[in-house]
Design an enzyme around this catalytic site. Sequence first.
Site, PDB file in Angstrom:
ATOM      1  N   SER A   1      57.413   4.364  58.996  1.00 56.44           N
ATOM      2  CA  SER A   1      56.343   5.241  58.524  1.00 56.44           C
ATOM      3  C   SER A   1      56.806   6.681  58.696  1.00 56.44           C
ATOM      4  O   SER A   1      57.893   7.031  58.260  1.00 56.44           O
ATOM      5  CB  SER A   1      55.037   4.957  59.280  1.00 56.44           C
ATOM      6  OG  SER A   1      53.966   5.698  58.740  1.00 56.44           O
TER       7      SER A   1
ATOM      8  N   HIS B   1      55.572   3.228  54.663  1.00 63.97           N
ATOM      9  CA  HIS B   1      54.257   3.755  54.319  1.00 63.97           C
ATOM     10  C   HIS B   1      54.404   4.951  53.376  1.00 63.97           C
ATOM     11  O   HIS B   1      54.824   6.036  53.781  1.00 63.97           O
ATOM     12  CB  HIS B   1      53.500   4.194  55.578  1.00 63.97           C
ATOM     13  CG  HIS B   1      53.202   3.084  56.518  1.00 63.97           C
ATOM     14  ND1 HIS B   1      52.814   3.287  57.829  1.00 63.97           N
ATOM     15  CD2 HIS B   1      53.221   1.738  56.354  1.00 63.97           C
ATOM     16  CE1 HIS B   1      52.606   2.136  58.422  1.00 63.97           C
ATOM     17  NE2 HIS B   1      52.856   1.172  57.552  1.00 63.97           N
TER      18      HIS B   1
ATOM     19  N   ASP C   1      51.579  -0.433  63.627  1.00 65.32           N
ATOM     20  CA  ASP C   1      51.889  -1.358  62.549  1.00 65.32           C
ATOM     21  C   ASP C   1      53.277  -1.957  62.769  1.00 65.32           C
ATOM     22  O   ASP C   1      54.240  -1.233  63.014  1.00 65.32           O
ATOM     23  CB  ASP C   1      51.835  -0.629  61.200  1.00 65.32           C
ATOM     24  CG  ASP C   1      52.003  -1.582  60.030  1.00 65.32           C
ATOM     25  OD1 ASP C   1      51.633  -2.771  60.169  1.00 65.32           O
ATOM     26  OD2 ASP C   1      52.510  -1.143  58.974  1.00 65.32           O
TER      27      ASP C   1
END
Length: 357
Positions: free
Chosen positions: A170, A197, A293
């Site tokens: 991310s 992401h 995540d």
Amino acid sequence: MASQHSDLPTLAAPPSVLIVDDSVVARAVMARAIDGAGRFLVAGAVPDVRAAQTFLAKHRVEVIVLDVEMPGVDGLTALPDLIAAGRGARVLIVSSACDDGAATTVQALALGAADTLVKPDVGAFAGRFADVLNEKLDRLVAPDDVVMPRTPPAATAPGNDFDIVAIGASTGGIHALSQLLRMLPADFRLPILITQHLPESFMPYFAAQVAVLAGRPCAVAENHVRIRPGRILIAPGRAHLRCVMTGDGAAVRLTAARAPSGCLPSVDPMLESVADAFGARALGVVLSGMGRDGAIGAAKLSAAGGSLVVQDRASSVIWGMPGAVAGEGIANAILPPDEIGQLIARRRRPESGRPSC
């Protein structure tokens, strides 16, 4: 006589920010927005790269807010030098060039920017923009909420290789990914899955950048496409990338079901499905990113006998995602991105011993 206030605690200074933008109005408005929130101190506001380098030679800041389109040296060209001059400062790109400009955004992130933000027209600087600007600054300086375990040795076990690599990332992950992929030789043939992401509109350009960095085909994953040797597939912005075993080998299944992290795409479904499909023959990698995540999927992959490598704290923009995996004691190795790439290139997974905190 000693001061009666000598035992009072010293208040820590707020994190400092340097603004680099050729617009006098933009500098003034952003400085007011940052100072007005009361969480940061604007240490300087300069009109160009040369002035920024002069400032950074004398002062330390936590964040550099950088425009892209400036006279002389533009922000993207100067980005690597400013990162070096900043001595650990995070760079937040704030530019109108990021509006519908996936190329500029992905290029900035690949060069080492921590995050990006679209700079609106002058009349729209107040309100929501000011709030988002301060939210992004908060995230870039937020302390890690995990304890760094002891880094295990990056030794490998002979004959202990893997058949697929699944990488999740991310914030800060694109730069880390670029460092990792540069370490892979041209003859590296294992398939690679990536969940990063990013908004859906950015994915085609991101795939093109990855293809250049890795020197091999890369595409945005589509439903039912085969997972083939020598190719990289990235999760689309609208769905999670999962893999399943079919009679013809591994294939992609896309799903938009809500993930525990709330992210779309999410790293968890990718790692969970890789655990189901490949088990001990899989290598999972978690790079820089905010939140947790990937931690759930990583736990499942570890339980299935697969290996896990996470980015180290020192090289991460935000150690949330890799730190969450490391903090659970399931990371087989904690390494900077280039060393992760070298480990992957050797096709030898790290030993199964778990790091201790």
